[in-house]
Design a protein around this motif. Structure first.
Motif, PDB file in Angstrom:
ATOM      1  N   SER A  60      29.718  39.704  41.218  1.00  0.00           N
ATOM      2  CA  SER A  60      30.916  39.438  42.030  1.00  0.00           C
ATOM      3  C   SER A  60      32.172  39.416  41.170  1.00  0.00           C
ATOM      4  N   ALA A  61      32.099  38.764  40.024  1.00  0.00           N
ATOM      5  CA  ALA A  61      33.258  38.704  39.127  1.00  0.00           C
ATOM      6  C   ALA A  61      33.595  40.091  38.600  1.00  0.00           C
ATOM      7  N   THR A  62      32.580  40.898  38.316  1.00  0.00           N
ATOM      8  CA  THR A  62      32.830  42.260  37.830  1.00  0.00           C
ATOM      9  C   THR A  62      33.654  43.043  38.848  1.00  0.00           C
ATOM     10  N   LEU A  63      33.323  42.914  40.119  1.00  0.00           N
ATOM     11  CA  LEU A  63      34.099  43.589  41.162  1.00  0.00           C
ATOM     12  C   LEU A  63      35.565  43.196  41.082  1.00  0.00           C
ATOM     13  N   TRP A  64      35.829  41.907  40.988  1.00  0.00           N
ATOM     14  CA  TRP A  64      37.215  41.446  40.979  1.00  0.00           C
ATOM     15  C   TRP A  64      37.966  41.879  39.723  1.00  0.00           C
ATOM     16  N   TYR A  65      37.250  42.129  38.623  1.00  0.00           N
ATOM     17  CA  TYR A  65      37.920  42.589  37.403  1.00  0.00           C
ATOM     18  C   TYR A  65      38.036  44.111  37.334  1.00  0.00           C
ATOM     19  N   VAL A  66      37.206  44.838  38.076  1.00  0.00           N
ATOM     20  CA  VAL A  66      37.333  46.297  38.104  1.00  0.00           C
ATOM     21  C   VAL A  66      38.606  46.697  38.851  1.00  0.00           C
ATOM     22  N   LEU A  67      38.873  46.032  39.949  1.00  0.00           N
ATOM     23  CA  LEU A  67      40.020  46.420  40.784  1.00  0.00           C
ATOM     24  C   LEU A  67      41.348  46.458  40.026  1.00  0.00           C
ATOM     25  N   PRO A  68      41.710  45.424  39.252  1.00  0.00           N
ATOM     26  CA  PRO A  68      42.991  45.501  38.547  1.00  0.00           C
ATOM     27  C   PRO A  68      42.997  46.482  37.371  1.00  0.00           C
ATOM     28  N   SER A  69      41.830  46.991  36.974  1.00  0.00           N
ATOM     29  CA  SER A  69      41.817  47.959  35.876  1.00  0.00           C
ATOM     30  C   SER A  69      42.076  49.385  36.361  1.00  0.00           C
ATOM     31  N   VAL A  96      49.507  46.657  31.229  1.00  0.00           N
ATOM     32  CA  VAL A  96      49.563  46.577  32.693  1.00  0.00           C
ATOM     33  C   VAL A  96      48.252  46.006  33.231  1.00  0.00           C
ATOM     34  N   THR A  97      47.129  46.450  32.680  1.00  0.00           N
ATOM     35  CA  THR A  97      45.830  45.937  33.121  1.00  0.00           C
ATOM     36  C   THR A  97      45.706  44.441  32.854  1.00  0.00           C
ATOM     37  N   ALA A  98      46.130  43.999  31.682  1.00  0.00           N
ATOM     38  CA  ALA A  98      46.063  42.564  31.364  1.00  0.00           C
ATOM     39  C   ALA A  98      46.908  41.752  32.336  1.00  0.00           C
ATOM     40  N   VAL A  99      48.106  42.248  32.643  1.00  0.00           N
ATOM     41  CA  VAL A  99      48.972  41.547  33.601  1.00  0.00           C
ATOM     42  C   VAL A  99      48.312  41.520  34.976  1.00  0.00           C
ATOM     43  N   LEU A 100      47.728  42.647  35.382  1.00  0.00           N
ATOM     44  CA  LEU A 100      47.066  42.694  36.685  1.00  0.00           C
ATOM     45  C   LEU A 100      45.825  41.804  36.718  1.00  0.00           C
ATOM     46  N   TYR A 101      45.128  41.660  35.587  1.00  0.00           N
ATOM     47  CA  TYR A 101      44.016  40.705  35.523  1.00  0.00           C
ATOM     48  C   TYR A 101      44.524  39.294  35.802  1.00  0.00           C
ATOM     49  N   LEU A 102      45.613  38.920  35.159  1.00  0.00           N
ATOM     50  CA  LEU A 102      46.173  37.579  35.374  1.00  0.00           C
ATOM     51  C   LEU A 102      46.576  37.384  36.837  1.00  0.00           C
ATOM     52  N   VAL A 103      47.198  38.404  37.422  1.00  0.00           N
ATOM     53  CA  VAL A 103      47.591  38.334  38.831  1.00  0.00           C
ATOM     54  C   VAL A 103      46.356  38.215  39.713  1.00  0.00           C
ATOM     55  N   ALA A 104      45.314  38.989  39.411  1.00  0.00           N
ATOM     56  CA  ALA A 104      44.087  38.947  40.212  1.00  0.00           C
ATOM     57  C   ALA A 104      43.433  37.572  40.141  1.00  0.00           C
ATOM     58  N   VAL A 105      43.388  36.985  38.947  1.00  0.00           N
ATOM     59  CA  VAL A 105      42.790  35.655  38.805  1.00  0.00           C
ATOM     60  C   VAL A 105      43.613  34.634  39.583  1.00  0.00           C
ATOM     61  N   TRP A 106      44.931  34.743  39.491  1.00  0.00           N
ATOM     62  CA  TRP A 106      45.809  33.821  40.222  1.00  0.00           C
ATOM     63  C   TRP A 106      45.611  33.975  41.727  1.00  0.00           C
ATOM     64  N   LEU A 107      45.621  35.230  42.215  1.00  0.00           N
ATOM     65  CA  LEU A 107      45.434  35.469  43.652  1.00  0.00           C
ATOM     66  C   LEU A 107      44.053  35.010  44.121  1.00  0.00           C
ATOM     67  N   ALA A 108      43.040  35.295  43.319  1.00  0.00           N
ATOM     68  CA  ALA A 108      41.680  34.872  43.693  1.00  0.00           C
ATOM     69  C   ALA A 108      41.628  33.366  43.855  1.00  0.00           C
ATOM     70  N   GLY A 109      42.259  32.652  42.940  1.00  0.00           N
ATOM     71  CA  GLY A 109      42.293  31.184  43.038  1.00  0.00           C
ATOM     72  C   GLY A 109      42.993  30.712  44.297  1.00  0.00           C
ATOM     73  N   ARG A 110      44.053  31.406  44.679  1.00  0.00           N
ATOM     74  CA  ARG A 110      44.798  31.035  45.889  1.00  0.00           C
ATOM     75  C   ARG A 110      43.952  31.229  47.152  1.00  0.00           C
ATOM     76  N   PHE A 111      42.983  32.172  47.092  1.00  0.00           N
ATOM     77  CA  PHE A 111      42.131  32.431  48.253  1.00  0.00           C
ATOM     78  C   PHE A 111      40.753  31.794  48.106  1.00  0.00           C
ATOM     79  N   GLY A 112      40.583  30.948  47.110  1.00  0.00           N
ATOM     80  CA  GLY A 112      39.330  30.240  46.937  1.00  0.00           C
ATOM     81  C   GLY A 112      38.203  31.092  46.376  1.00  0.00           C
ATOM     82  N   ILE A 113      38.550  32.219  45.731  1.00  0.00           N
ATOM     83  CA  ILE A 113      37.545  33.103  45.115  1.00  0.00           C
ATOM     84  C   ILE A 113      37.505  32.765  43.639  1.00  0.00           C
ATOM     85  N   SER A 114      36.315  32.692  43.075  1.00  0.00           N
ATOM     86  CA  SER A 114      36.169  32.377  41.661  1.00  0.00           C
ATOM     87  C   SER A 114      35.637  33.594  40.903  1.00  0.00           C
ATOM     88  N   PRO A 115      36.553  34.407  40.339  1.00  0.00           N
ATOM     89  CA  PRO A 115      36.061  35.583  39.587  1.00  0.00           C
ATOM     90  C   PRO A 115      35.466  35.192  38.249  1.00  0.00           C
TER      91      PRO A 115
END
Length: 115
Positions: A60-69, A96-115
């Motif tokens: 599940s976490a791999t999915l969330w980290y593939v998307l911002p890459s 850009v990927t590192a920034v998008l990773y940070l954004v993805a982790v932040w957004l996931a937390g806002r929606f209760g997803i734990s990547p």
């Protein structure tokens, strides 16, 4: 010993893909796009833990980290087409990927997803 086997096989795949891409760029890209490292990582994790909950969390976490890459694969060729040297384009894509990773982790937390 298992660590060295994993390192050898993983390195062998990377070397094979780069050699293949040198001769057949399109086919090399196809092989590189396959989730071989993810699959190997899942196999290695399963062999070491046999833990379904850990595997589910990993996949599940791999999915969330593939998307911002994914944008990196658009940015690098676009930058190079516009005269940006390879290493600068690669660095820009990685930033850009590192920034998008940070954004993805932040957004996931806002929606209760734990990547």
């Amino acid at each position: 010993m298992f660590f060295w086997l994993k390192a050898f096989l993983s390195g062998l795949i990377i070397a094979a893909v780069s050699s293949l891409a040198r001769r057949y760029p399109g086919f090399g890209a196809l092989v590189a796009s396959l989730p071989l490292i993810s699959i190997l990582g899942m196999i290695w994790l399963w062999q070491e833990t046999k833990d379904p909950a850990r595997m589910e969390a990993h996949v599940s976490a791999t999915l969330w980290y593939v998307l911002p890459s994914l944008p990196m694969f658009l940015l690098i060729p676009l930058a190079m087409r516009n005269g940006v040297p390879f290493y600068a384009a690669l660095l820009g894509g990685c930033v850009v990927t590192a920034v998008l990773y940070l954004v993805a982790v932040w957004l996931a937390g806002r929606f209760g997803i734990s990547p």
